[in-house]
Scaffold this motif. Structure first.
Motif, short mmCIF file in Angstrom:
data_model
loop_
_atom_site.label_atom_id
_atom_site.label_comp_id
_atom_site.label_asym_id
_atom_site.label_seq_id
_atom_site.Cartn_x
_atom_site.Cartn_y
_atom_site.Cartn_z
N ALA A 100 0.85 -1.20 0.00
CA ALA A 100 0.00 0.00 0.00
C ALA A 100 0.88 1.24 0.00
O ALA A 100 1.97 1.25 0.56
N ASP B 79 -0.75 -0.59 7.57
CA ASP B 79 -2.11 -0.27 7.15
C ASP B 79 -3.07 -1.28 7.75
O ASP B 79 -2.67 -2.24 8.40
N THR C 20 -5.01 -3.51 6.39
CA THR C 20 -4.90 -4.86 5.85
C THR C 20 -3.84 -5.65 6.60
O THR C 20 -4.06 -6.80 7.01
N ALA D 3 4.04 -0.15 -4.65
CA ALA D 3 2.66 0.30 -4.46
C ALA D 3 2.10 0.82 -5.78
O ALA D 3 2.70 1.69 -6.41
N ASN E 192 -4.31 0.79 -5.92
CA ASN E 192 -4.07 -0.62 -5.58
C ASN E 192 -4.33 -1.55 -6.77
O ASN E 192 -4.69 -2.72 -6.58
N SER F 108 -8.65 -6.85 2.82
CA SER F 108 -8.83 -5.42 2.56
C SER F 108 -9.91 -4.89 3.50
O SER F 108 -10.74 -5.64 4.02
#
Length: 261
Positions: free
Chosen positions: A88, A102, A104, A144, A148, A231
């Motif tokens: 990310a 992040d 996730t 990244a 995404n 996610s």
């Protein structure tokens, strides 16, 4: 004619052929990781990762972003690999560690810790003391991507890094957990090219999917397991719950011969 265009020139980091030329020659994961972090083969991804590092998010304005390809994380003798999508922009691209920084990653590391595959339930930065037990985290695209969403061309350019990583892991690798359909579709050709016997038609992705790739002359039997990607969209809507991911990881640990909680 520029020197880089002469016949036989070794592709440099900005060359699209850099991964394909250099990755197969790596004989250790540490060498592969070091080489990978200097890759600049995909101009769109290079521009995006560096723009994210320059603009930053307000919450991370004091961070010195990694802003390079993010290498795999975990021991070289891992029995289980977990394959995601890509770092990310303000997660792995910031911290320099796969799945770190992040929501996730928070979800994944909590699940790994529950199963006993991670030393702690959270991964915040590269020096936080986290260790993984018998599992390595990686992805088909190491930079990244905007929104995404890597392009098929970017996925294919990056593919030699994943192929080389799986090849180096192959002596002890028993299972691969794939997070999401993109990772599943990206991984199957890599496994076939690396010498595993992938059935035709190729197995479909789904949460809880479990495909056994039989042993060949070159490779031992490998278990391929699917999970929905952790996610925020999937976890907030309940499409993927913590027990669902824990169950898949526990199954992978079992077929990998790892002690699991």
């Amino acid at each position: 004619m520029d020197a880089t265009e002469t016949a036989g020139a070794v592709p440099g980091p900005d060359d699209p052929d850099f991964p394909a030329h250099h990755a197969p020659g790596c004989t250790a994961l540490a060498d592969l990781d070091a080489l990978l972090t200097g890759c600049r083969a995909c101009p769109r991804l290079v521009a995006w990762r560096e723009e994210a590092a320059a603009v930053k998010r307000a919450a991370f304005r004091d961070w010195d972003y990694w802003a390079r390809p993010v290498p795999g994380l975990g021991p070289s003798d891992a029995a289980v690999a977990v394959v995601g999508l890509a770092p990310a922009a303000h997660g792995g691209n910031r911290t320099g560690r796969m799945f770190t920084g992040d929501a996730t990653g928070d979800f994944l590391f909590a699940a790994l810790h529950t199963v006993g595959l991670a030393s702690q339930p959270a991964s915040s930065h590269a020096g936080d003391g986290l260790t993984l037990h018998g599992v390595r985290l990686t992805s088909p695209v190491h930079c990244a991507p905007p929104a995404n969403r890597p392009t098929p061309g970017e996925r294919d350019t990056c593919r030699p890094w994943l192929a080389a990583e799986l090849d180096l892991l192959s002596p002890g690798l028993r299972a691969v957990v794939v997070l999401g359909g993109f990772g599943w579709q990206a991984l199957l050709p890599v496994l076939a090219e690396a010498g595993w016997s992938v059935p035709r038609p190729r197995p479909a992705f789904g949460h809880g999917a479990h495909v056994v790739l039989p042993a060949t002359e070159r490779r031992q039997e490998l278990h391929l397991l699917g999970s929905y990607h952790p996610s925020q969209r999937n976890t907030f809507t309940g499409r993927l719950t913590m027990p669902m991911l824990v169950d898949v990881l526990r199954e992978a640990a079992a077929v990998g011969g790892l002690p699991a909680v």
